[in-house]
Design an enzyme around this catalytic site. Sequence first.
Site, PDB file in Angstrom:
ATOM      1  N   GLY A  39      28.228  29.138  45.048  1.00  0.00           N
ATOM      2  CA  GLY A  39      27.850  28.194  46.096  1.00  0.00           C
ATOM      3  C   GLY A  39      27.132  26.981  45.534  1.00  0.00           C
ATOM      4  O   GLY A  39      27.237  26.683  44.348  1.00  0.00           O
ATOM      5  N   HIS A  45      33.196  22.135  41.364  1.00  0.00           N
ATOM      6  CA  HIS A  45      33.837  23.276  42.041  1.00  0.00           C
ATOM      7  C   HIS A  45      35.098  22.811  42.789  1.00  0.00           C
ATOM      8  O   HIS A  45      36.133  23.472  42.756  1.00  0.00           O
ATOM      9  CB  HIS A  45      32.891  23.890  43.075  1.00  0.00           C
ATOM     10  N   GLY A 155      35.501  26.590  35.345  1.00  0.00           N
ATOM     11  CA  GLY A 155      35.205  25.303  34.719  1.00  0.00           C
ATOM     12  C   GLY A 155      34.803  25.488  33.263  1.00  0.00           C
ATOM     13  O   GLY A 155      34.111  26.444  32.911  1.00  0.00           O
ATOM     14  N   LYS A 157      32.696  23.811  31.683  1.00  0.00           N
ATOM     15  CA  LYS A 157      31.276  23.577  31.389  1.00  0.00           C
ATOM     16  C   LYS A 157      30.663  24.884  30.879  1.00  0.00           C
ATOM     17  O   LYS A 157      29.862  24.899  29.966  1.00  0.00           O
ATOM     18  CB  LYS A 157      30.526  23.084  32.625  1.00  0.00           C
ATOM     19  N   ASP A 158      31.079  25.996  31.514  1.00  0.00           N
ATOM     20  CA  ASP A 158      30.630  27.320  31.072  1.00  0.00           C
ATOM     21  C   ASP A 158      31.674  27.862  30.101  1.00  0.00           C
ATOM     22  O   ASP A 158      32.400  28.813  30.407  1.00  0.00           O
ATOM     23  CB  ASP A 158      30.456  28.232  32.285  1.00  0.00           C
ATOM     24  N   GLN A 161      31.493  31.468  29.106  1.00  0.00           N
ATOM     25  CA  GLN A 161      31.861  32.324  30.243  1.00  0.00           C
ATOM     26  C   GLN A 161      33.378  32.468  30.361  1.00  0.00           C
ATOM     27  O   GLN A 161      33.887  33.565  30.652  1.00  0.00           O
ATOM     28  CB  GLN A 161      31.276  31.735  31.529  1.00  0.00           C
TER      29      GLN A 161
HETATM   30  O1  PAF Z   1      29.969  30.335  37.055  1.00  0.00           O
HETATM   31  C1  PAF Z   1      29.509  30.901  38.061  1.00  0.00           C
HETATM   32  O2  PAF Z   1      29.227  30.276  39.098  1.00  0.00           O
HETATM   33  C2  PAF Z   1      29.275  32.405  38.024  1.00  0.00           C
HETATM   34  O3  PAF Z   1      28.879  32.813  36.763  1.00  0.00           O
HETATM   35  C3  PAF Z   1      30.478  33.221  38.530  1.00  0.00           C
HETATM   36  C4  PAF Z   1      31.684  33.038  37.630  1.00  0.00           C
HETATM   37  C5  PAF Z   1      30.829  32.811  39.948  1.00  0.00           C
HETATM   38  C6  PAF Z   1      30.122  34.718  38.532  1.00  0.00           C
HETATM   39  O4  PAF Z   1      29.049  34.981  39.368  1.00  0.00           O
END
Ligand code: PAF
Length: 298
Positions: A39, A45, A155, A157-158, A161
């Site tokens: 959110g 996003h 994205g 940016k992460d 991740q």
């Molecule tokens: O990048 C994010 O906003 C969060 O790490 C995700 C991937 C929604 C997991 O909670």
Amino acid sequence: MLKTLTPEIRTVHTVEALRRIVRGWKRDGLTVGLVPTMGALHDGHLSLVRAALRTMDRVIVSIFVNPTQFDNPADLGTYPRTEDEDARLLAEAGTHLLYAPTVDEMYPPGFATRISAGGVAEGLCGAHRPGHFDGVATVVCKLFLQSQADAAFFGEKDFQQVHVVRRMATDLDIPIRVVACPTRREADGLAMSSRNRRLTGAGDRDRAGVLPAALTDAARQIAAGRPVGTVLAATRARLLQAGFADIEYLELRRDADLAPLSEQGRQPARLLAAGRVGAVRLIDNVPVGGLDDRPAQD
Ligand code: PAF
């Protein structure tokens, strides 16, 4: 009198309701894309939603502020929550479904299973946020299985991740395509992030803009053959001089698998950094060697 109508978005809060809708779509032969978020949505996003809408028949956005990925309870407590505005933005963007589970729906009483993310989860953010990527991998795995999506959009940016999520989906044989989308930036280059709205201290917003500028300059110098150690030391000094409270890491890694690099060589590499401006933790990364030459998507 003319009234402007705010579009509404179809919203579900339970796994059962989500599955029922997705089952119907799949019965009709439609492809399903998922954009997982916490959110406090911004154009970064929404660019993921737009990317998903370009290639998928139906797009689900999940909003869930995942408590298991916060290593710091204060950070979880102050994480921005803007549910009504998020729903409005998603409806305007043409999202087909908003999935907003409660904490109890995601982690019912008795919940006791957690993914342990290794390999690409080690080092960088993983070294500074204990348990963070275990929490991310666990919730993203659940979102993949709950939604049964064909593709999921994240994205860059992460950047770490994205690697962690790809590894997790491969290792656990989850049949989903993980799509990495370019970082969206403000006019001064600052990577869009929900945390940016907390840059409220005097001069903090300007200070934050030094991060992408310093990374981009450093990436150019490394690509031009200057010694990596020298460039990283000068970049660290520049950020501290600009008023960064601390630099958690500033590292050159191989793009493909995040292996540490002491020189770029001929392989695509990434320069990644995390640092604090006031109380706000910022992360960013830039490609090294052939700056991002993918066409801008929107
Ligand atoms: O990048 C994010 O906003 C969060 O790490 C995700 C991937 C929604 C997991 O909670």
